[in-house]
Design a protein around this motif. Structure first.
Motif, PDB file in Angstrom:
ATOM      1  N   THR A  52       0.824  -1.199   0.000  1.00 32.94           N
ATOM      2  CA  THR A  52       0.000   0.000   0.000  1.00 32.94           C
ATOM      3  C   THR A  52       0.865   1.259   0.000  1.00 32.94           C
ATOM      4  OG1 THR A  52      -1.667  -1.232   1.243  1.00 32.94           O
ATOM      5  CG2 THR A  52      -1.921   1.152   1.154  1.00 32.94           C
ATOM      6  N   TYR A 127      -8.792  -3.328   5.879  1.00 32.34           N
ATOM      7  CA  TYR A 127      -8.680  -2.473   7.053  1.00 32.34           C
ATOM      8  C   TYR A 127      -7.250  -1.964   7.224  1.00 32.34           C
ATOM      9  CZ  TYR A 127      -9.010  -0.726  11.784  1.00 32.34           C
ATOM     10  OH  TYR A 127      -8.954   0.086  12.886  1.00 32.34           O
ATOM     11  N   GLU A 129      -5.043  -1.587   4.820  1.00 31.08           N
ATOM     12  CA  GLU A 129      -4.842  -0.599   3.763  1.00 31.08           C
ATOM     13  C   GLU A 129      -5.468   0.743   4.134  1.00 31.08           C
ATOM     14  OE1 GLU A 129      -6.427  -2.280   0.202  1.00 31.08           O
ATOM     15  OE2 GLU A 129      -4.705  -3.604  -0.093  1.00 31.08           O
ATOM     16  N   SER A 130      -6.654   0.719   4.730  1.00 29.75           N
ATOM     17  CA  SER A 130      -7.294   1.975   5.122  1.00 29.75           C
ATOM     18  C   SER A 130      -6.490   2.685   6.204  1.00 29.75           C
ATOM     19  CB  SER A 130      -8.731   1.729   5.589  1.00 29.75           C
ATOM     20  OG  SER A 130      -8.753   1.133   6.870  1.00 29.75           O
ATOM     21  N   CYS A 131      -5.867   1.928   7.108  1.00 33.42           N
ATOM     22  CA  CYS A 131      -5.014   2.551   8.127  1.00 33.42           C
ATOM     23  C   CYS A 131      -3.793   3.204   7.490  1.00 33.42           C
ATOM     24  CB  CYS A 131      -4.582   1.518   9.165  1.00 33.42           C
ATOM     25  SG  CYS A 131      -5.907   1.007  10.262  1.00 33.42           S
ATOM     26  N   ARG A 134      -4.974   6.419   5.885  1.00 37.57           N
ATOM     27  CA  ARG A 134      -5.243   7.467   6.868  1.00 37.57           C
ATOM     28  C   ARG A 134      -3.955   8.030   7.447  1.00 37.57           C
ATOM     29  NH1 ARG A 134      -9.553   4.905  10.724  1.00 37.57           N
ATOM     30  NH2 ARG A 134      -8.637   2.972   9.978  1.00 37.57           N
ATOM     31  N   PRO A 144      -8.075  11.245   3.321  1.00 38.61           N
ATOM     32  CA  PRO A 144      -7.693   9.947   2.746  1.00 38.61           C
ATOM     33  C   PRO A 144      -8.337   9.658   1.397  1.00 38.61           C
ATOM     34  CG  PRO A 144      -8.224   9.696   5.062  1.00 38.61           C
ATOM     35  CD  PRO A 144      -8.564  11.103   4.685  1.00 38.61           C
ATOM     36  N   TRP A 145      -9.556  10.155   1.177  1.00 36.72           N
ATOM     37  CA  TRP A 145     -10.234   9.911  -0.094  1.00 36.72           C
ATOM     38  C   TRP A 145      -9.591  10.681  -1.243  1.00 36.72           C
ATOM     39  CZ3 TRP A 145     -13.392   5.955  -0.358  1.00 36.72           C
ATOM     40  CH2 TRP A 145     -13.988   5.505   0.804  1.00 36.72           C
ATOM     41  N   TYR A 152     -11.334   4.792  -6.441  1.00 34.23           N
ATOM     42  CA  TYR A 152     -12.674   4.590  -5.927  1.00 34.23           C
ATOM     43  C   TYR A 152     -13.767   5.066  -6.881  1.00 34.23           C
ATOM     44  CZ  TYR A 152      -9.948   3.826  -1.784  1.00 34.23           C
ATOM     45  OH  TYR A 152      -9.026   3.345  -0.908  1.00 34.23           O
TER      46      TYR A 152
END
Length: 155
Positions: A52, A127, A129-131, A134, A144-145, A152
């Motif tokens: 990531t 999860y 990857e989302s951390c 962020r 983050p978006w 996305y």
């Protein structure tokens, strides 16, 4: 009345490991012995963080070219002390140090305090990857978006 008489054959009946029934060879265990896992959870966590971070470095090459993304088991201090020992709000999942150009993700808090709808490998990877997203967004001062809007966007 007694059952049928048995003939003495001169050899004992051995039902041990070397039993050869109907000429098929020696029996083996039904299941194989347990083997060690090829990859541990720590290995999967580190590879997810690394892939990531590489993805984000490709997108934000100018801003992230010399930033180190590291993985540690636990933070050196566990954040804010609370009266409730089950309160996880004070435990860091990552630490951003812009002056040192370093982002550190903490494996144990990320894995233990995640509240996933399904506990499977795909959800855990998403999860983690989302951390990473962020933490990098916090480092860059962005949402983050906004880091990978094309990722996305549905076609």
């Amino acid at each position: 009345m007694t059952g049928p008489a048995r003939r003495a054959t001169g050899r004992g009946v051995s039902r041990g490991v070397s039993r050869d029934r109907h000429g098929r060879g020696i029996r083996s265990s039904v299941t194989v012995p347990p083997l060690p896992r090829l990859r541990t959870r720590a290995d999967l966590f580190e590879s997810t963080v690394a892939s990531t971070a590489d993805y984000l470095r490709d997108l934000w090459a100018d801003d992230l070219h010399d930033v180190r993304v590291e993985v540690a088991d636990l933070p050196s201090r566990l954040g804010v002390e609370t009266d409730n020992p089950t309160d996880t709000a004070g435990v860091e999942r990552w630490r951003v140090a812009p002056s040192e150009k370093r982002i550190t993700l903490f494996r144990v808090p990320v894995e233990r305090f995640s509240k996933l709808q399904r506990s499977d490998d795909v959800q855990r990877q998403l999860y983690v990857e989302s951390c990473v997203f962020r933490a990098v967004a916090e480092y860059l001062g962005k949402d983050p978006w906004d880091l990978a809007p094309e990722r996305y966007r549905s076609l």
